[in-house]
Enzyme design. Sequence first.
Site, PDB file in Angstrom:
ATOM      1  N   ASP A  13       1.176  -1.069  -0.517  1.00 29.11           N
ATOM      2  CA  ASP A  13      -0.284  -0.103   0.406  1.00 29.11           C
ATOM      3  C   ASP A  13       0.651   1.585   0.590  1.00 29.11           C
ATOM      4  OD1 ASP A  13      -2.192  -1.590   0.536  1.00 29.11           O
ATOM      5  OD2 ASP A  13      -1.954  -1.594   2.255  1.00 29.11           O
ATOM      6  N   GLU A  14       2.058   0.944  -0.305  1.00 27.36           N
ATOM      7  CA  GLU A  14       2.708   2.276  -0.446  1.00 27.36           C
ATOM      8  C   GLU A  14       2.712   3.245  -1.279  1.00 27.36           C
ATOM      9  OE1 GLU A  14       4.195  -1.100  -1.220  1.00 27.36           O
ATOM     10  OE2 GLU A  14       5.486  -1.302   0.222  1.00 27.36           O
ATOM     11  N   LYS A  16       1.981   2.187  -4.845  1.00 26.62           N
ATOM     12  CA  LYS A  16       2.958   1.831  -5.848  1.00 26.62           C
ATOM     13  C   LYS A  16       1.955   1.833  -7.908  1.00 26.62           C
ATOM     14  CE  LYS A  16       3.226  -2.546  -4.801  1.00 26.62           C
ATOM     15  NZ  LYS A  16       2.979  -2.009  -3.907  1.00 26.62           N
ATOM     16  N   GLY A  40      -4.280  -4.724  -4.652  1.00 29.44           N
ATOM     17  CA  GLY A  40      -5.772  -3.379  -4.824  1.00 29.44           C
ATOM     18  C   GLY A  40      -4.667  -2.335  -4.932  1.00 29.44           C
ATOM     19  N   HIS A  41      -4.631  -1.632  -6.017  1.00 25.33           N
ATOM     20  CA  HIS A  41      -4.038  -0.240  -6.704  1.00 25.33           C
ATOM     21  C   HIS A  41      -4.993   0.645  -7.652  1.00 25.33           C
ATOM     22  CE1 HIS A  41      -0.069  -2.789  -7.957  1.00 25.33           C
ATOM     23  NE2 HIS A  41       0.164  -2.458  -6.460  1.00 25.33           N
ATOM     24  N   THR A 127      -5.854 -12.032   2.634  1.00 23.45           N
ATOM     25  CA  THR A 127      -7.175 -10.845   2.229  1.00 23.45           C
ATOM     26  C   THR A 127      -8.277 -11.624   1.774  1.00 23.45           C
ATOM     27  OG1 THR A 127      -6.265 -11.590   0.010  1.00 23.45           O
ATOM     28  CG2 THR A 127      -5.037  -9.760   1.348  1.00 23.45           C
ATOM     29  N   GLN A 222       2.244  -6.179  -3.216  1.00 21.61           N
ATOM     30  CA  GLN A 222       2.069  -6.843  -2.464  1.00 21.61           C
ATOM     31  C   GLN A 222       4.121  -5.550  -2.390  1.00 21.61           C
ATOM     32  OE1 GLN A 222       1.457  -9.757  -3.669  1.00 21.61           O
ATOM     33  NE2 GLN A 222      -0.288  -8.612  -3.242  1.00 21.61           N
ATOM     34  N   LYS A 329       3.653  10.464  -0.357  1.00 18.52           N
ATOM     35  CA  LYS A 329       2.447  10.624   0.603  1.00 18.52           C
ATOM     36  C   LYS A 329       3.196  11.280   1.429  1.00 18.52           C
ATOM     37  CE  LYS A 329      -1.701   8.441   1.186  1.00 18.52           C
ATOM     38  NZ  LYS A 329      -3.158   6.541   1.213  1.00 18.52           N
ATOM     39  N   GLY A 412       5.820  12.395  -3.820  1.00 11.12           N
ATOM     40  CA  GLY A 412       4.491  12.425  -4.346  1.00 11.12           C
ATOM     41  C   GLY A 412       3.853  13.261  -2.510  1.00 11.12           C
TER      42      GLY A 412
HETATM   43  P1  IMP Z   1      -2.604 -12.866   1.056  1.00 15.48           P
HETATM   44  O1  IMP Z   1      -1.799 -12.410   0.283  1.00 15.48           O
HETATM   45  O2  IMP Z   1      -4.456 -12.785   0.989  1.00 15.48           O
HETATM   46  O3  IMP Z   1      -2.907 -14.142   1.234  1.00 15.48           O
HETATM   47  O4  IMP Z   1      -2.308 -12.016   3.016  1.00 15.48           O
HETATM   48  C1  IMP Z   1      -0.665 -12.050   3.337  1.00 15.48           C
HETATM   49  C2  IMP Z   1      -0.667 -11.028   3.967  1.00 15.48           C
HETATM   50  O5  IMP Z   1      -0.157  -9.737   2.937  1.00 15.48           O
HETATM   51  C3  IMP Z   1      -1.231 -10.239   4.950  1.00 15.48           C
HETATM   52  O6  IMP Z   1      -0.909  -9.436   5.844  1.00 15.48           O
HETATM   53  C4  IMP Z   1      -2.343  -9.295   4.249  1.00 15.48           C
HETATM   54  O7  IMP Z   1      -3.045  -8.775   4.448  1.00 15.48           O
HETATM   55  C5  IMP Z   1      -0.866  -9.019   3.442  1.00 15.48           C
HETATM   56  N1  IMP Z   1      -1.532  -7.827   1.785  1.00 15.48           N
HETATM   57  C6  IMP Z   1      -1.280  -8.676   0.922  1.00 15.48           C
HETATM   58  N2  IMP Z   1      -1.759  -8.187  -0.135  1.00 15.48           N
HETATM   59  C7  IMP Z   1      -1.775  -7.302   0.319  1.00 15.48           C
HETATM   60  C8  IMP Z   1      -1.379  -5.562  -0.295  1.00 15.48           C
HETATM   61  O8  IMP Z   1      -1.713  -5.818  -1.578  1.00 15.48           O
HETATM   62  N3  IMP Z   1      -1.025  -4.245   0.545  1.00 15.48           N
HETATM   63  C9  IMP Z   1      -1.042  -4.523   2.158  1.00 15.48           C
HETATM   64  N4  IMP Z   1      -1.199  -6.244   2.237  1.00 15.48           N
HETATM   65  C10 IMP Z   1      -1.218  -7.030   1.282  1.00 15.48           C
END
Ligand code: IMP
Length: 422
Positions: A13-14, A16, A40-41, A127, A222, A329, A412
Amino acid sequence: MPATVVVGAQWGDEGKGKIVDLLAQHSDVVCRYQGGPNAGHTIVVGDETFKIRAAPSGVISGKVSVIGAGCVVDPEVLIDELDELDARGIDTSKVVVSGNAHLIMPWHIAIDQASERRLGKLQIGTTRRGIGPCYADKASRIGIRVQDVLDPKILRQKIEVALAEKNVWLERVYEVEGFDLDEVATRYEGYARTLRQIVGDTSLLVDEALTAGKDVLFEGAQATLLDLDHGTYPFVTSSNPIASGAATGIGIGPTRIDRVLGVAKAYVTRVGEGPFPSEIEGSNQERLRNLGGEFGTVTGRSRRCGWLDLVALRYAVRVNGLTSLALTKLDVLSDFDELPVCVAYRLRDGSQTPHFPAHQSDFHHATPVWETLAGWREAIDGAASRMELPEPARRYVEFVERELKVPVELVGVGAGRQHVLA
Ligand code: IMP
Protein backbone atom coordinates in the site's frame (compact mmCIF):
# COMPACT_ATOMS: atom_id res chain seq x y z
CA MET A 1 16.54 2.31 -19.09
CA PRO A 2 14.50 -0.35 -20.83
CA ALA A 3 13.71 -2.77 -17.94
CA THR A 4 12.53 -1.23 -14.69
CA VAL A 5 11.14 -3.07 -11.69
CA VAL A 6 8.87 -1.13 -9.34
CA VAL A 7 8.65 -2.78 -5.96
CA GLY A 8 6.94 -1.97 -2.67
CA ALA A 9 9.66 -1.24 -0.11
CA GLN A 10 7.53 -1.70 3.04
CA TRP A 11 4.45 -3.79 3.88
CA GLY A 12 2.39 -2.82 0.84
CA ASP A 13 0.00 0.00 0.00
CA GLU A 14 2.89 2.39 -0.66
CA GLY A 15 1.16 3.92 -3.66
CA LYS A 16 2.86 1.74 -6.27
CA GLY A 17 -0.16 1.93 -8.55
CA LYS A 18 0.24 5.66 -8.99
CA ILE A 19 4.00 5.43 -9.61
CA VAL A 20 3.53 2.58 -12.08
CA ASP A 21 0.77 4.52 -13.81
CA LEU A 22 3.12 7.47 -14.15
CA LEU A 23 6.03 5.40 -15.48
CA ALA A 24 3.66 3.46 -17.70
CA GLN A 25 3.14 6.64 -19.76
CA HIS A 26 6.71 6.17 -20.99
CA SER A 27 6.67 2.36 -21.21
CA ASP A 28 5.72 0.01 -24.00
CA VAL A 29 4.90 -3.01 -21.85
CA VAL A 30 3.75 -3.24 -18.21
CA CYS A 31 3.94 -6.60 -16.41
CA ARG A 32 2.60 -8.09 -13.19
CA TYR A 33 4.99 -10.85 -12.08
CA GLN A 34 3.44 -12.26 -8.88
CA GLY A 35 0.39 -12.16 -6.64
CA GLY A 36 -3.23 -11.98 -7.65
CA PRO A 37 -6.38 -10.17 -6.58
CA ASN A 38 -4.94 -9.66 -3.10
CA ALA A 39 -3.38 -6.55 -4.66
CA GLY A 40 -5.34 -3.35 -4.88
CA HIS A 41 -3.91 -0.42 -6.80
CA THR A 42 -5.67 2.92 -6.76
CA ILE A 43 -5.00 5.21 -9.71
CA VAL A 44 -6.44 8.70 -10.00
CA VAL A 45 -6.62 10.15 -13.52
CA GLY A 46 -8.25 13.58 -13.66
CA ASP A 47 -11.44 13.25 -11.66
CA GLU A 48 -11.68 9.50 -12.21
CA THR A 49 -10.47 6.90 -9.72
CA PHE A 50 -9.62 3.37 -10.84
CA LYS A 51 -9.18 0.51 -8.40
CA ILE A 52 -7.27 -2.28 -10.09
CA ARG A 53 -6.85 -5.74 -8.56
CA ALA A 54 -5.91 -8.25 -11.23
CA ALA A 55 -4.54 -6.41 -14.27
CA PRO A 56 -1.25 -4.48 -14.39
CA SER A 57 -1.77 -0.76 -13.68
CA GLY A 58 -0.53 -0.03 -17.21
CA VAL A 59 -3.91 -1.17 -18.49
CA ILE A 60 -5.28 2.28 -17.64
CA SER A 61 -2.92 3.78 -20.23
CA GLY A 62 -3.85 1.18 -22.85
CA LYS A 63 -0.35 -0.37 -22.77
CA VAL A 64 0.53 -3.99 -23.52
CA SER A 65 -0.28 -5.43 -20.09
CA VAL A 66 1.22 -8.75 -19.13
CA ILE A 67 0.10 -11.08 -16.34
CA GLY A 68 3.10 -13.37 -15.91
CA ALA A 69 3.53 -17.02 -14.96
CA GLY A 70 4.29 -16.10 -11.35
CA CYS A 71 0.80 -14.68 -10.87
CA VAL A 72 -2.33 -16.38 -9.63
CA VAL A 73 -5.46 -15.50 -11.55
CA ASP A 74 -9.02 -15.44 -10.27
CA PRO A 75 -10.78 -15.49 -13.66
CA GLU A 76 -13.99 -14.05 -12.29
CA VAL A 77 -12.17 -11.04 -10.82
CA LEU A 78 -10.02 -10.53 -13.92
CA ILE A 79 -12.90 -10.77 -16.39
CA ASP A 80 -15.14 -8.48 -14.29
CA GLU A 81 -12.32 -5.97 -14.01
CA LEU A 82 -11.66 -5.97 -17.76
CA ASP A 83 -15.39 -5.65 -18.50
CA GLU A 84 -15.69 -2.74 -16.10
CA LEU A 85 -12.68 -0.96 -17.58
CA ASP A 86 -14.04 -1.53 -21.11
CA ALA A 87 -17.35 -0.03 -20.01
CA ARG A 88 -15.46 3.04 -18.74
CA GLY A 89 -13.79 3.50 -22.12
CA ILE A 90 -10.40 1.95 -21.29
CA ASP A 91 -8.86 -0.16 -24.06
CA THR A 92 -8.10 -3.57 -22.51
CA SER A 93 -7.36 -5.35 -25.78
CA LYS A 94 -3.62 -5.49 -25.03
CA VAL A 95 -3.89 -7.61 -21.88
CA VAL A 96 -1.98 -10.91 -22.22
CA VAL A 97 -2.00 -13.69 -19.59
CA SER A 98 0.60 -16.41 -19.26
CA GLY A 99 -0.76 -19.91 -19.75
CA ASN A 100 1.51 -20.97 -16.89
CA ALA A 101 -0.15 -18.69 -14.34
CA HIS A 102 -2.20 -20.65 -11.82
CA LEU A 103 -5.94 -20.32 -11.47
CA ILE A 104 -7.57 -19.50 -8.17
CA MET A 105 -10.36 -22.04 -7.81
CA PRO A 106 -13.41 -21.70 -5.53
CA TRP A 107 -11.93 -24.15 -3.02
CA HIS A 108 -8.83 -21.98 -2.62
CA ILE A 109 -11.02 -19.13 -1.42
CA ALA A 110 -13.05 -21.43 0.84
CA ILE A 111 -9.89 -22.93 2.36
CA ASP A 112 -8.27 -19.50 2.86
CA GLN A 113 -11.38 -18.33 4.72
CA ALA A 114 -11.86 -21.50 6.75
CA SER A 115 -8.19 -21.76 7.65
CA GLU A 116 -8.05 -18.17 8.89
CA ARG A 117 -11.21 -18.79 10.95
CA ARG A 118 -9.68 -21.92 12.42
CA LEU A 119 -6.39 -20.16 13.28
CA GLY A 120 -8.40 -17.67 15.36
CA LYS A 121 -6.03 -15.41 17.26
CA LEU A 122 -3.08 -16.91 15.38
CA GLN A 123 -4.48 -15.94 11.98
CA ILE A 124 -2.25 -14.33 9.35
CA GLY A 125 -4.84 -11.72 8.42
CA THR A 126 -4.91 -12.72 4.74
CA THR A 127 -7.09 -10.96 2.18
CA ARG A 128 -9.08 -14.25 2.02
CA ARG A 129 -8.88 -14.28 -1.78
CA GLY A 130 -7.46 -17.81 -1.97
CA ILE A 131 -3.88 -16.69 -2.64
CA GLY A 132 -2.02 -18.95 -0.17
CA PRO A 133 -3.95 -22.16 -0.97
CA CYS A 134 -3.51 -21.55 -4.72
CA TYR A 135 0.28 -21.12 -4.42
CA ALA A 136 0.36 -24.14 -2.09
CA ASP A 137 -1.26 -26.30 -4.79
CA LYS A 138 1.19 -24.91 -7.34
CA ALA A 139 4.13 -25.97 -5.14
CA SER A 140 2.48 -29.35 -4.58
CA ARG A 141 2.13 -29.70 -8.37
CA ILE A 142 -1.62 -30.22 -8.24
CA GLY A 143 -2.61 -26.72 -9.37
CA ILE A 144 -4.79 -25.85 -12.34
CA ARG A 145 -3.21 -23.41 -14.78
CA VAL A 146 -4.66 -20.86 -17.17
CA GLN A 147 -3.75 -23.12 -20.13
CA ASP A 148 -5.80 -25.96 -18.64
CA VAL A 149 -9.05 -24.14 -19.36
CA LEU A 150 -8.28 -24.18 -23.07
CA ASP A 151 -9.25 -27.85 -23.28
CA PRO A 152 -12.63 -28.59 -21.63
CA LYS A 153 -11.76 -32.29 -21.25
CA ILE A 154 -8.50 -31.60 -19.40
CA LEU A 155 -10.19 -28.91 -17.33
CA ARG A 156 -13.01 -31.20 -16.16
CA GLN A 157 -10.55 -33.98 -15.39
CA LYS A 158 -8.34 -31.69 -13.31
CA ILE A 159 -11.29 -30.26 -11.40
CA GLU A 160 -12.55 -33.78 -10.71
CA VAL A 161 -9.17 -34.90 -9.35
CA ALA A 162 -8.85 -31.77 -7.23
CA LEU A 163 -12.38 -31.97 -5.84
CA ALA A 164 -11.95 -35.60 -4.79
CA GLU A 165 -9.46 -34.32 -2.22
CA LYS A 166 -10.57 -30.73 -1.58
CA ASN A 167 -14.17 -31.65 -0.79
CA VAL A 168 -13.06 -34.17 1.83
CA TRP A 169 -10.79 -31.52 3.31
CA LEU A 170 -13.50 -28.84 3.30
CA GLU A 171 -16.25 -31.08 4.67
CA ARG A 172 -14.33 -33.14 7.23
CA VAL A 173 -11.58 -30.80 8.41
CA TYR A 174 -13.19 -27.39 8.06
CA GLU A 175 -16.83 -28.57 8.31
CA VAL A 176 -18.01 -26.37 5.45
CA GLU A 177 -19.78 -27.33 2.22
CA GLY A 178 -17.82 -28.76 -0.69
CA PHE A 179 -18.21 -27.95 -4.41
CA ASP A 180 -20.09 -29.64 -7.24
CA LEU A 181 -18.01 -30.82 -10.22
CA ASP A 182 -20.56 -29.85 -12.89
CA GLU A 183 -21.16 -26.43 -11.42
CA VAL A 184 -17.46 -25.55 -11.17
CA ALA A 185 -16.57 -27.04 -14.57
CA THR A 186 -19.40 -25.15 -16.33
CA ARG A 187 -18.42 -21.89 -14.63
CA TYR A 188 -14.74 -22.24 -15.60
CA GLU A 189 -15.62 -23.34 -19.15
CA GLY A 190 -17.47 -20.03 -19.35
CA TYR A 191 -14.36 -18.11 -18.23
CA ALA A 192 -12.38 -20.03 -20.85
CA ARG A 193 -14.18 -18.12 -23.62
CA THR A 194 -12.47 -14.91 -22.46
CA LEU A 195 -9.19 -16.41 -21.27
CA ARG A 196 -8.66 -18.13 -24.63
CA GLN A 197 -8.54 -14.72 -26.30
CA ILE A 198 -5.94 -13.25 -23.97
CA VAL A 199 -3.60 -16.17 -23.20
CA GLY A 200 -0.13 -15.91 -24.72
CA ASP A 201 3.58 -16.70 -24.38
CA THR A 202 4.41 -13.83 -22.05
CA SER A 203 8.06 -14.82 -21.48
CA LEU A 204 8.69 -14.63 -25.25
CA LEU A 205 6.68 -11.42 -25.57
CA VAL A 206 8.76 -9.66 -22.90
CA ASP A 207 12.04 -11.08 -24.21
CA GLU A 208 11.28 -9.80 -27.71
CA ALA A 209 10.24 -6.39 -26.38
CA LEU A 210 13.51 -6.05 -24.44
CA THR A 211 15.58 -7.21 -27.39
CA ALA A 212 13.87 -4.62 -29.57
CA GLY A 213 14.93 -1.94 -27.05
CA LYS A 214 11.39 -1.30 -25.79
CA ASP A 215 10.69 0.04 -22.31
CA VAL A 216 9.28 -2.66 -20.04
CA LEU A 217 7.96 -2.00 -16.57
CA PHE A 218 7.64 -4.78 -14.01
CA GLU A 219 5.07 -3.99 -11.38
CA GLY A 220 5.43 -5.74 -8.04
CA ALA A 221 2.29 -6.39 -6.02
CA GLN A 222 2.37 -6.49 -2.20
CA ALA A 223 5.86 -5.61 -1.00
CA THR A 224 9.29 -6.50 0.32
CA LEU A 225 8.29 -7.30 3.89
CA LEU A 226 5.44 -9.48 2.62
CA ASP A 227 7.87 -11.60 0.54
CA LEU A 228 7.49 -15.31 1.22
CA ASP A 229 11.24 -15.87 1.63
CA HIS A 230 12.52 -12.51 2.84
CA GLY A 231 9.53 -10.93 4.56
CA THR A 232 8.24 -11.14 8.11
CA TYR A 233 7.19 -14.80 7.86
CA PRO A 234 4.57 -16.13 8.57
CA PHE A 235 2.84 -12.76 8.21
CA VAL A 236 3.62 -12.61 4.50
CA THR A 237 1.98 -13.35 1.19
CA SER A 238 2.71 -16.59 -0.67
CA SER A 239 4.79 -15.21 -3.54
CA ASN A 240 7.99 -13.22 -4.13
CA PRO A 241 7.27 -9.51 -4.54
CA ILE A 242 10.99 -8.57 -4.31
CA ALA A 243 12.69 -7.41 -7.49
CA SER A 244 14.28 -10.73 -8.40
CA GLY A 245 10.75 -12.18 -8.47
CA ALA A 246 10.27 -10.21 -11.68
CA ALA A 247 12.78 -12.45 -13.45
CA THR A 248 11.27 -15.74 -12.25
CA GLY A 249 7.68 -14.53 -12.44
CA ILE A 250 7.96 -13.41 -16.05
CA GLY A 251 10.56 -15.86 -17.35
CA ILE A 252 13.50 -13.60 -18.22
CA GLY A 253 17.06 -13.65 -16.89
CA PRO A 254 18.01 -11.36 -13.98
CA THR A 255 20.66 -9.75 -16.20
CA ARG A 256 17.88 -8.15 -18.24
CA ILE A 257 16.82 -5.87 -15.37
CA ASP A 258 18.37 -2.39 -15.52
CA ARG A 259 16.78 -0.45 -12.72
CA VAL A 260 14.88 -1.16 -9.50
CA LEU A 261 12.69 1.58 -8.08
CA GLY A 262 11.45 1.06 -4.52
CA VAL A 263 8.22 2.74 -3.51
CA ALA A 264 7.94 3.76 0.14
CA LYS A 265 5.45 5.91 1.95
CA ALA A 266 6.87 8.82 3.94
CA TYR A 267 5.51 6.86 6.93
CA VAL A 268 4.58 3.15 7.20
CA THR A 269 1.36 1.15 7.17
CA ARG A 270 0.70 -2.48 7.68
CA VAL A 271 -2.47 -4.54 7.19
CA GLY A 272 -2.95 -7.81 9.01
CA GLU A 273 -1.08 -9.26 11.92
CA GLY A 274 2.61 -9.34 12.87
CA PRO A 275 5.24 -7.24 14.63
CA PHE A 276 5.55 -3.57 13.63
CA PRO A 277 8.28 -1.73 15.63
CA SER A 278 7.54 1.81 14.44
CA GLU A 279 3.76 1.50 14.96
CA ILE A 280 2.50 4.76 16.49
CA GLU A 281 1.21 4.64 20.03
CA GLY A 282 -1.62 6.94 21.00
CA SER A 283 -3.98 9.18 19.11
CA ASN A 284 -1.51 10.13 16.35
CA GLN A 285 -2.04 6.68 14.83
CA GLU A 286 -5.71 7.37 14.13
CA ARG A 287 -4.91 10.91 13.06
CA LEU A 288 -2.40 9.66 10.50
CA ARG A 289 -4.81 6.92 9.34
CA ASN A 290 -7.56 9.45 8.67
CA LEU A 291 -5.24 11.99 7.07
CA GLY A 292 -3.77 9.35 4.77
CA GLY A 293 -7.08 7.53 4.10
CA GLU A 294 -5.41 4.34 5.26
CA PHE A 295 -8.18 1.81 4.66
CA GLY A 296 -7.65 -1.26 2.44
CA THR A 297 -8.56 -1.11 -1.27
CA VAL A 298 -9.44 -4.80 -1.36
CA THR A 299 -10.75 -5.49 2.14
CA GLY A 300 -11.65 -2.04 3.50
CA ARG A 301 -9.70 -2.90 6.67
CA SER A 302 -8.10 -0.14 8.73
CA ARG A 303 -4.34 -0.11 8.15
CA ARG A 304 -2.02 0.06 11.15
CA CYS A 305 0.11 3.20 10.95
CA GLY A 306 3.69 3.88 12.01
CA TRP A 307 6.42 6.49 11.57
CA LEU A 308 9.01 5.97 8.86
CA ASP A 309 11.20 2.95 9.59
CA LEU A 310 14.66 3.31 8.01
CA VAL A 311 15.84 -0.07 9.33
CA ALA A 312 13.16 -1.79 7.29
CA LEU A 313 13.88 0.45 4.30
CA ARG A 314 17.61 -0.26 4.51
CA TYR A 315 16.68 -3.93 4.30
CA ALA A 316 14.50 -3.23 1.25
CA VAL A 317 17.45 -1.49 -0.42
CA ARG A 318 19.51 -4.63 0.22
CA VAL A 319 17.15 -7.43 -0.81
CA ASN A 320 15.86 -5.63 -3.89
CA GLY A 321 19.09 -3.92 -4.97
CA LEU A 322 17.15 -0.65 -5.15
CA THR A 323 18.70 1.89 -7.48
CA SER A 324 16.33 4.67 -6.42
CA LEU A 325 13.29 5.39 -4.28
CA ALA A 326 9.90 7.02 -4.72
CA LEU A 327 8.70 8.54 -1.45
CA THR A 328 4.92 8.83 -1.52
CA LYS A 329 2.30 10.66 0.54
CA LEU A 330 4.70 13.21 1.98
CA ASP A 331 1.74 15.62 2.09
CA VAL A 332 0.04 13.44 4.73
CA LEU A 333 2.80 14.42 7.19
CA SER A 334 2.06 18.14 6.77
CA ASP A 335 -0.14 18.12 9.87
CA PHE A 336 2.52 17.31 12.48
CA ASP A 337 4.93 19.60 14.38
CA GLU A 338 7.53 16.89 14.77
CA LEU A 339 8.23 13.74 12.82
CA PRO A 340 9.90 10.83 14.57
CA VAL A 341 11.90 8.56 12.24
CA CYS A 342 13.13 5.12 13.30
CA VAL A 343 16.86 5.02 12.46
CA ALA A 344 17.89 1.83 14.30
CA TYR A 345 16.41 -0.97 16.40
CA ARG A 346 17.23 -1.59 20.02
CA LEU A 347 17.44 -5.32 20.68
CA ARG A 348 16.63 -7.28 23.83
CA ASP A 349 20.27 -7.27 25.00
CA GLY A 350 20.29 -3.47 24.87
CA SER A 351 22.43 -3.27 21.74
CA GLN A 352 21.43 -1.17 18.73
CA THR A 353 21.49 -2.22 15.11
CA PRO A 354 20.89 -0.42 11.82
CA HIS A 355 20.13 -3.79 10.20
CA PHE A 356 16.87 -5.69 9.99
CA PRO A 357 17.09 -8.64 12.42
CA ALA A 358 17.57 -12.02 10.75
CA HIS A 359 15.69 -13.86 13.51
CA GLN A 360 12.00 -13.46 14.20
CA SER A 361 12.28 -13.18 17.98
CA ASP A 362 14.82 -10.36 17.66
CA PHE A 363 12.47 -8.56 15.30
CA HIS A 364 9.49 -9.27 17.54
CA HIS A 365 11.16 -7.62 20.51
CA ALA A 366 12.93 -4.81 18.63
CA THR A 367 12.07 -1.29 19.74
CA PRO A 368 12.73 1.79 17.65
CA VAL A 369 15.57 4.24 18.15
CA TRP A 370 14.03 7.54 17.10
CA GLU A 371 15.49 10.63 15.56
CA THR A 372 12.99 13.49 15.51
CA LEU A 373 12.85 15.75 12.48
CA ALA A 374 11.01 19.06 12.22
CA GLY A 375 7.58 19.13 10.58
CA TRP A 376 6.48 21.89 8.16
CA ARG A 377 2.79 22.44 8.91
CA GLU A 378 1.83 23.82 5.56
CA ALA A 379 0.16 22.32 2.51
CA ILE A 380 2.66 21.03 -0.04
CA ASP A 381 0.36 19.70 -2.77
CA GLY A 382 0.89 22.89 -4.78
CA ALA A 383 4.66 22.34 -5.10
CA ALA A 384 5.73 21.84 -8.71
CA SER A 385 9.23 20.60 -7.93
CA ARG A 386 11.22 19.31 -5.00
CA MET A 387 12.91 22.70 -4.73
CA GLU A 388 9.53 24.29 -4.04
CA LEU A 389 8.94 22.19 -0.92
CA PRO A 390 9.27 23.91 2.47
CA GLU A 391 12.77 23.49 3.85
CA PRO A 392 11.86 20.95 6.60
CA ALA A 393 10.12 18.79 3.97
CA ARG A 394 13.21 18.92 1.76
CA ARG A 395 15.35 18.01 4.76
CA TYR A 396 13.09 15.05 5.52
CA VAL A 397 13.66 13.69 1.99
CA GLU A 398 17.39 14.38 2.13
CA PHE A 399 17.63 12.63 5.49
CA VAL A 400 16.15 9.49 3.90
CA GLU A 401 18.61 9.69 1.02
CA ARG A 402 21.58 10.13 3.33
CA GLU A 403 20.60 7.29 5.66
CA LEU A 404 19.83 4.83 2.85
CA LYS A 405 22.47 5.97 0.38
CA VAL A 406 19.90 5.78 -2.40
CA PRO A 407 18.54 8.76 -4.34
CA VAL A 408 14.89 9.68 -3.91
CA GLU A 409 13.86 10.04 -7.52
CA LEU A 410 10.18 10.83 -7.02
CA VAL A 411 8.23 12.49 -4.21
CA GLY A 412 4.44 12.13 -3.91
CA VAL A 413 2.59 15.18 -2.56
CA GLY A 414 -1.02 14.39 -3.51
CA ALA A 415 -3.32 11.89 -5.23
CA GLY A 416 -3.11 12.94 -8.88
CA ARG A 417 -0.53 12.23 -11.59
CA GLN A 418 0.62 15.87 -11.38
CA HIS A 419 1.39 15.45 -7.68
CA VAL A 420 4.55 13.40 -8.18
CA LEU A 421 7.67 15.57 -8.10
CA ALA A 422 10.70 14.41 -10.02
P1 IMP B 1 -2.61 -12.93 1.32
O1 IMP B 1 -1.70 -12.33 0.30
O2 IMP B 1 -4.07 -12.66 1.03
O3 IMP B 1 -2.34 -14.39 1.56
O4 IMP B 1 -2.32 -12.21 2.72
C1 IMP B 1 -1.10 -12.39 3.39
C2 IMP B 1 -0.62 -11.11 4.04
O5 IMP B 1 -0.30 -10.17 3.03
C3 IMP B 1 -1.66 -10.41 4.92
O6 IMP B 1 -1.01 -9.79 6.00
C4 IMP B 1 -2.25 -9.37 4.00
O7 IMP B 1 -2.81 -8.28 4.71
C5 IMP B 1 -1.03 -8.97 3.23
N1 IMP B 1 -1.34 -8.41 1.91
C6 IMP B 1 -1.66 -9.08 0.78
N2 IMP B 1 -1.85 -8.25 -0.25
C7 IMP B 1 -1.62 -7.01 0.23
C8 IMP B 1 -1.63 -5.71 -0.38
O8 IMP B 1 -1.88 -5.51 -1.58
N3 IMP B 1 -1.34 -4.68 0.47
C9 IMP B 1 -1.04 -4.85 1.78
N4 IMP B 1 -1.01 -6.04 2.36
C10 IMP B 1 -1.30 -7.11 1.61
